[in-house]
Enzyme design. Structure first.
Site, PDB file in Angstrom:
ATOM      1  N   ARG A  21       0.836  -1.216   0.000  1.00 30.14           N
ATOM      2  CA  ARG A  21       0.000   0.000   0.000  1.00 30.14           C
ATOM      3  C   ARG A  21       0.868   1.263   0.000  1.00 30.14           C
ATOM      4  O   ARG A  21       0.970   1.962  -0.996  1.00 30.14           O
ATOM      5  CB  ARG A  21      -0.965  -0.028   1.200  1.00 30.14           C
ATOM      6  CG  ARG A  21      -2.054   1.029   1.123  1.00 30.14           C
ATOM      7  CD  ARG A  21      -1.633   2.409   1.557  1.00 30.14           C
ATOM      8  NE  ARG A  21      -1.103   2.452   2.918  1.00 30.14           N
ATOM      9  CZ  ARG A  21      -0.530   3.513   3.451  1.00 30.14           C
ATOM     10  NH1 ARG A  21      -0.391   4.631   2.750  1.00 30.14           N
ATOM     11  NH2 ARG A  21      -0.045   3.484   4.680  1.00 30.14           N
ATOM     12  N   ASP A  22       1.549   1.521   1.096  1.00 33.63           N
ATOM     13  CA  ASP A  22       2.332   2.767   1.195  1.00 33.63           C
ATOM     14  C   ASP A  22       3.457   2.747   0.161  1.00 33.63           C
ATOM     15  O   ASP A  22       3.782   3.771  -0.450  1.00 33.63           O
ATOM     16  CB  ASP A  22       2.910   2.890   2.619  1.00 33.63           C
ATOM     17  CG  ASP A  22       3.229   4.320   3.008  1.00 33.63           C
ATOM     18  OD1 ASP A  22       3.543   5.119   2.119  1.00 33.63           O
ATOM     19  OD2 ASP A  22       3.175   4.644   4.212  1.00 33.63           O
ATOM     20  N   HIS A 213       5.062   4.587  12.750  1.00 30.03           N
ATOM     21  CA  HIS A 213       5.128   4.476  11.293  1.00 30.03           C
ATOM     22  C   HIS A 213       6.124   5.528  10.815  1.00 30.03           C
ATOM     23  O   HIS A 213       5.762   6.683  10.591  1.00 30.03           O
ATOM     24  CB  HIS A 213       3.706   4.724  10.769  1.00 30.03           C
ATOM     25  CG  HIS A 213       3.531   4.724   9.293  1.00 30.03           C
ATOM     26  ND1 HIS A 213       2.932   3.684   8.610  1.00 30.03           N
ATOM     27  CD2 HIS A 213       3.809   5.659   8.334  1.00 30.03           C
ATOM     28  CE1 HIS A 213       2.854   3.973   7.319  1.00 30.03           C
ATOM     29  NE2 HIS A 213       3.382   5.158   7.124  1.00 30.03           N
ATOM     30  N   HIS A 215       8.702   7.123   8.224  1.00 30.95           N
ATOM     31  CA  HIS A 215       9.324   7.231   6.901  1.00 30.95           C
ATOM     32  C   HIS A 215      10.785   7.589   7.167  1.00 30.95           C
ATOM     33  O   HIS A 215      11.111   8.201   8.189  1.00 30.95           O
ATOM     34  CB  HIS A 215       8.588   8.274   6.061  1.00 30.95           C
ATOM     35  CG  HIS A 215       7.282   7.738   5.533  1.00 30.95           C
ATOM     36  ND1 HIS A 215       7.140   7.228   4.276  1.00 30.95           N
ATOM     37  CD2 HIS A 215       6.076   7.567   6.134  1.00 30.95           C
ATOM     38  CE1 HIS A 215       5.899   6.786   4.102  1.00 30.95           C
ATOM     39  NE2 HIS A 215       5.219   6.981   5.228  1.00 30.95           N
ATOM     40  N   CYS A 246       3.954   9.482   0.564  1.00 24.97           N
ATOM     41  CA  CYS A 246       2.588   9.971   0.386  1.00 24.97           C
ATOM     42  C   CYS A 246       2.601  10.988  -0.748  1.00 24.97           C
ATOM     43  O   CYS A 246       3.291  11.997  -0.663  1.00 24.97           O
ATOM     44  CB  CYS A 246       2.097  10.609   1.682  1.00 24.97           C
ATOM     45  SG  CYS A 246       0.464  11.345   1.505  1.00 24.97           S
TER      46      CYS A 246
END
Ligand code: HMG
Ligand code: MG
Length: 306
Positions: A21-22, A213, A215, A246
């Site tokens: 997903r990400d 989470h 990054h 994102c």
């Protein structure tokens, strides 16, 4: 100040794989549905307990994941693994239920501008939409996970107030989410800031219900994970190959690479249940499909022991 030897390490950690997903949502290359399915099936064989397989957002906004239903219905479901997906609204939930995912992940930001750019709504208009999704997903027997983005900084507004993070977190827990993932959306957090933020949040929320989470835009993700573990957090999102980002957060690059996190945890004797060789093989597979060198350090290092 504590020395590294005096820090508190957990006996085990849960790694949640968010690469499908990400990782893919920000890629220019459209990975074919067949390759996504083959990749997720490989990930299912690594021992990872939870995989975020896709996203039921508007395909016009995220074309890379337009095949969400096909992917979710095409993969082999391994017993014991939670197959999760992002769900922004009721329309997304209908598709997610049709595809029979195990978990709906609802998401919003702690900062107004990122929320508006990412999901086209002000914060106050987002709460009722997510509440409806959570209620209906729970009624359908699904678990619900929550994300709060821009916890450590917003690409549009800069510093984000911890009071806003608390307000969003409390509201999401009131909706019935089982776990909240705290997003460092643009990879801007540093270990001291993570300590300060967790110090406040852990007075209100159970460490077992929080995930981090990170990054890894600026290379601080593993350091941030170390201090998070020291403070009692045992669940971390990560992305094979270090894929991720994102599209509505300028400058956001990949999540911490799952295999880099696993290398560190294995070397520290912290149990995850994930097989490093199989994870590296899944990373190699997706690197080849994407067609460029991915940021993962262990993928580039090549050898298991090196
Ligand atoms: P919107 O345009 O405001 O929606 O989008 P709307 O309700 O006004 O509807 C407009 C059109 O969208 C309609 O179609 C709807 O049918 C359609 P039209 O009549 O124009 O043809 N639509 C949908 N179609 C399919 N599935 C749906 C859906 N909803 C509406 N679910 C929306 C609102 C939230 C859907 C949109 O803004 C969107 O899709 N945003 C996606 C943003 C996104 O995916 N961002 C990346 C994920 S978040 C992230 O990466 C952060 C995270 O990793 C944590 C971290 O790192 O911090 C989680
Ligand atoms: Mg993310």
């Amino acid at each position: 100040m504590l020395g590294v030897g005096e820090m508190n390490w957990p006996a085990s950690v849960t790694i949640k794989e968010v690469g499908p997903r990400d990782g893919l949502q920000n890629e220019k290359v459209f990975v074919s549905t067949e390759d996504k399915i083959a990749w997720i099936n490989q990930l299912s064989g690594t021992g990872i307990p939870s995989i975020e397989i896709t996203s039921f957002v508007n395909p016009k906004w995220i074309p890379a994941l337009a095949d969400a239903v096909e992917v979710a219905t095409g993969i082999e479901r391994m017993p014991g693994i939670i197959y999760s997906a992002l769900v922004p609204n009721r329309q997304g939930l209908e598709r997610a239920l049709e595809a029979d995912v195990d978990e709906a992940a609802v998401f919003m930001s702690a900062s107004e501008t990122h929320n508006q750019r990412n999901i086209n709504k002000p914060l106050r208009a987002t709460f009722p939409i997510l509440s409806e999704v959570a209620q209906e997903a729970l009624a359908a027997g699904k678990s619900v996970r929550g994300y709060v983005s821009t916890v450590f900084g917003c690409p549009y507004e800069g510093p984000v107030s911890i009071d806003e993070v608390i307000r969003v977190a409390e509201t999401l827990f009131e909706m019935g989410i089982g776990e909240l993932s705290l997003g460092d959306t643009i990879g801007i957090a540093n270990p001291k800031q993570v300590q300060d933020v967790l110090d406040i949040l852990l007075k209100r929320f159970d460490a077992k219900k929080l995930a981090l989470h990170f990054h890894d835009t600026r290379g601080t993700a593993l350091a941030n994970i170390l201090v998070s573990m020291d403070m009692g957090i045992t669940t971390f999102d990560a992305s094979v190959g270090g894929l991720g980002g994102c599209p509505y957060a300028p400058g956001a690059s990949g999540n911490v690479a799952s295999e880099d996190l696993l290398y560190m945890l294995d070397a520290m004797g912290i149990h995850t249940g994930v097989n490093r060789e199989k994870l590296l093989s899944a990373a190699r597979f997706i690197q080849e499909k994407i067609g460029r060198e991915l940021p993962s350090r262990n993928l580039q290092a090549g050898s298991l022991n090196g």
